[in-house]
Design a protein around this motif. Structure first.
Motif, PDB file in Angstrom:
ATOM      1  N   SER A   3       1.260  -0.878  -0.094  1.00  0.00           N
ATOM      2  CA  SER A   3      -0.124   0.430   0.478  1.00  0.00           C
ATOM      3  C   SER A   3       1.294   1.403  -0.451  1.00  0.00           C
ATOM      4  O   SER A   3       0.941   2.007  -1.051  1.00  0.00           O
ATOM      5  CB  SER A   3      -1.011   0.122   1.418  1.00  0.00           C
ATOM      6  OG  SER A   3      -1.910   1.580   1.078  1.00  0.00           O
ATOM      7  N   GLU A   4       1.725   1.536   0.594  1.00  0.00           N
ATOM      8  CA  GLU A   4       2.468   2.405   0.944  1.00  0.00           C
ATOM      9  C   GLU A   4       4.030   2.497  -0.034  1.00  0.00           C
ATOM     10  O   GLU A   4       3.944   3.414  -0.915  1.00  0.00           O
ATOM     11  CB  GLU A   4       3.528   2.199   1.875  1.00  0.00           C
ATOM     12  CG  GLU A   4       4.666   3.322   2.239  1.00  0.00           C
ATOM     13  CD  GLU A   4       3.856   5.000   2.310  1.00  0.00           C
ATOM     14  OE1 GLU A   4       4.202   5.252   2.599  1.00  0.00           O
ATOM     15  OE2 GLU A   4       2.867   4.618   3.436  1.00  0.00           O
ATOM     16  N   GLN A  27       2.072   1.902  -3.638  1.00  0.00           N
ATOM     17  CA  GLN A  27       1.581   2.205  -4.539  1.00  0.00           C
ATOM     18  C   GLN A  27       1.713   3.388  -4.057  1.00  0.00           C
ATOM     19  O   GLN A  27       1.364   4.498  -4.861  1.00  0.00           O
ATOM     20  CB  GLN A  27       0.246   1.476  -4.146  1.00  0.00           C
ATOM     21  CG  GLN A  27      -0.991   1.647  -5.619  1.00  0.00           C
ATOM     22  CD  GLN A  27      -1.782   1.496  -5.466  1.00  0.00           C
ATOM     23  OE1 GLN A  27      -2.156   0.833  -4.584  1.00  0.00           O
ATOM     24  NE2 GLN A  27      -2.957   0.863  -6.580  1.00  0.00           N
ATOM     25  N   ARG A  28       1.161   4.459  -3.029  1.00  0.00           N
ATOM     26  CA  ARG A  28       0.958   5.334  -2.721  1.00  0.00           C
ATOM     27  C   ARG A  28       1.736   6.665  -3.159  1.00  0.00           C
ATOM     28  O   ARG A  28       2.214   7.541  -4.156  1.00  0.00           O
ATOM     29  CB  ARG A  28       0.681   6.403  -0.948  1.00  0.00           C
ATOM     30  CG  ARG A  28       0.590   7.398  -0.677  1.00  0.00           C
ATOM     31  CD  ARG A  28       0.390   7.089   1.041  1.00  0.00           C
ATOM     32  NE  ARG A  28       2.125   7.288   1.220  1.00  0.00           N
ATOM     33  CZ  ARG A  28       3.104   8.101   1.014  1.00  0.00           C
ATOM     34  NH1 ARG A  28       3.117   9.224   0.795  1.00  0.00           N
ATOM     35  NH2 ARG A  28       4.178   7.950   1.852  1.00  0.00           N
ATOM     36  N   ARG A  61       2.542   6.186  -7.111  1.00  0.00           N
ATOM     37  CA  ARG A  61       1.568   6.582  -7.630  1.00  0.00           C
ATOM     38  C   ARG A  61       1.967   8.014  -7.609  1.00  0.00           C
ATOM     39  O   ARG A  61       1.023   9.043  -9.028  1.00  0.00           O
ATOM     40  CB  ARG A  61       0.015   7.004  -6.767  1.00  0.00           C
ATOM     41  CG  ARG A  61      -1.383   6.818  -7.696  1.00  0.00           C
ATOM     42  CD  ARG A  61      -2.274   6.925  -6.785  1.00  0.00           C
ATOM     43  NE  ARG A  61      -3.275   6.639  -7.707  1.00  0.00           N
ATOM     44  CZ  ARG A  61      -5.024   6.544  -6.673  1.00  0.00           C
ATOM     45  NH1 ARG A  61      -5.058   6.594  -5.921  1.00  0.00           N
ATOM     46  NH2 ARG A  61      -5.931   7.018  -8.023  1.00  0.00           N
ATOM     47  N   GLN A  62       2.745   9.168  -7.049  1.00  0.00           N
ATOM     48  CA  GLN A  62       3.176  10.638  -6.885  1.00  0.00           C
ATOM     49  C   GLN A  62       3.593  10.574  -8.623  1.00  0.00           C
ATOM     50  O   GLN A  62       3.695  11.899  -8.793  1.00  0.00           O
ATOM     51  CB  GLN A  62       3.318  11.263  -5.789  1.00  0.00           C
ATOM     52  CG  GLN A  62       3.313  10.857  -4.502  1.00  0.00           C
ATOM     53  CD  GLN A  62       3.839  10.764  -3.388  1.00  0.00           C
ATOM     54  OE1 GLN A  62       5.288  11.450  -3.904  1.00  0.00           O
ATOM     55  NE2 GLN A  62       3.169  10.391  -1.936  1.00  0.00           N
TER      56      GLN A  62
END
Length: 404
Positions: free
Chosen positions: A332-333, A335-336, A339-340
């Motif tokens: 999850s981290e 992907q976060r 994604r930026q």
């Protein structure tokens, strides 16, 4: 004037039973014998097996050789379902028990003799079976049986002490399916939990037995004309014997060849791997990573299977539920962060999650043998289960055109 009926009648070739049909029954008899021997061969794959070899069609239907040097001669008797129970009289007529006794004498009185069948036993035969297996109550059978064997009391007693009778085999048409399920698949699952090569393994071992029975097995002796004395009777005899052996090494070689084949092949495109591929493609991950993902996911499945209690060698300290939660959080981290950089971000996410998984693996204490490559397999497994994404959400079960 009456006109002869020229309409075709029943085909005399395919619409009537043959006058003599012993061939099919004979083929079933041999198939039953080979399936019994195949079951022994499958047992050889297990490390704890004490069986070293099988010698097919030699003096009896086959001979079992044990690692401690002991030998067992085996007689197989196939029985059709409508043939009725075995009786003591039938053991000596149709069953060939007298012949087995003679072979036991001729072969040096081996430690064990086996009489095996898929037929039912009447009360007297069951009593004999139980007396032989426990070596209790044999004396009650000696008086009657010594006359049938045409032998002394001492020889009859010694033979009955060696004799084991077993009749819990399935019918020949069910034999293969049961052994594929009960022997082959469990043996292969320890190497690849997703493999469905059980039938391939069974047929490979069965063919070893059938070839040995026909004296077509591997010739481990020197070439026929390669040395002086190679045409002597004893040398030719040993050459023929060698062809009838199936050794534990033969069986293990066949097993390893199939395991190697399984390891070299990618898993079939089942729905789970289809989702995995679609999601990586949607994230624009490099194509080579997709093939690596499928292999890594399989490695993870093998690792989890081998280390999940109550599987032997399973580590009771391994908490796979907690591990999944940790890996999902790291993904999850990742992907976060990825994604930026804007879409698509699959490659950036892959780099970030590989870095995090590498660091996570170094801190693992409760998972022996777990490296970053295997743990990435868990990442891909969670991807296939739709817990990890490599792009914005979409429905991976829709056809490609609709999910695009």
């Amino acid at each position: 004037m009456a006109v002869a009926d020229e309409s075709p009648g029943p085909d005399p070739l395919t619409h009537r039973r043959p006058v003599e049909d012993a061939g099919a029954a004979t083929a079933r008899w041999y198939m039953f014998q080979y399936r019994c021997a195949t079951r022994h061969c499958l047992e050889m794959i297990k490390p704890e097996s004490g069986l070293a070899w099988i010698l097919c069609e030699w003096h009896t239907d086959y001979v079992l050789g044990w690692q401690d040097g002991a030998k067992s001669i085996v007689s197989i008797k196939s029985r059709e379902p409508d043939s009725g129970f075995w009786t003591i009289a039938r053991l000596f007529s149709d069953g060939g028990l007298g012949t087995l006794f003679e072979r036991w004498i001729e072969c040096g009185r081996p430690r064990e003799s086996r009489w095996l069948t898929n037929g039912g036993l009447d009360q007297d035969c069951r009593s004999l079976r139980d007396a032989c297996s426990s070596n209790k109550g044999i004396e009650t059978h000696i008086t009657d049986l010594k006359d049938r064997f045409k032998a002394s009391e001492s020889d009859t007693r010694a033979f009955l002490n060696s004799l084991r009778i077993y009749n819990k085999f399935p019918d020949v048409e069910h034999f293969r399916a049961l052994d594929v399920e009960n022997y082959c698949r469990p043996l292969l699952k320890s190497h690849n939990p997703t493999s469905d090569m059980g039938r391939v393994l069974y047929d490979a071992i069965y063919n070893l037995v059938a070839e040995a029975a026909a004296a077509l097995g591997e010739d481990r002796s020197e070439w026929l004309l390669a040395s002086q004395g190679s045409l002597d009777e004893f040398t030719l005899l040993q050459r023929d014997i060698q062809r009838r052996f199936v050794t534990r090494q033969d069986v293990l070689d066949a097993f390893r060849a199939i395991v190697t084949q399984v390891s070299a092949e990618l898993p079939a495109a089942v729905p789970g791997t289809t989702r995995l591929t679609k999601k990586l493609v949607k994230g624009n991950v490099v194509p080579t990573a997709i093939a690596a993902a499928r292999r890594a996911r399989r490695e993870w499945a093998q690792y989890e299977y081998a280390n999940t209690p109550p599987i032997p060698n399973g580590d009771p300290a391994a908490d796979f539920g907690r591990l999944r939660a940790i890996v999902t959080s790291e993904a999850s981290e990742s992907q976060r962060i990825a994604r930026q950089s804007g879409e698509p971000y699959g490659d950036a996410m892959l780099s970030e999650i590989q870095r995090r998984i590498g660091a996570l693996t170094r801190d693992m204490k409760d998972f022996s043998g777990l490296d970053s490559r295997v743990l990435m397999g868990l990442v891909y497994d969670l991807t296939a289960r739709c817990e990890i994404w490599w792009s914005d959400w979409f429905d991976p079960d829709l056809p490609d055109r609709e999910s695009a």
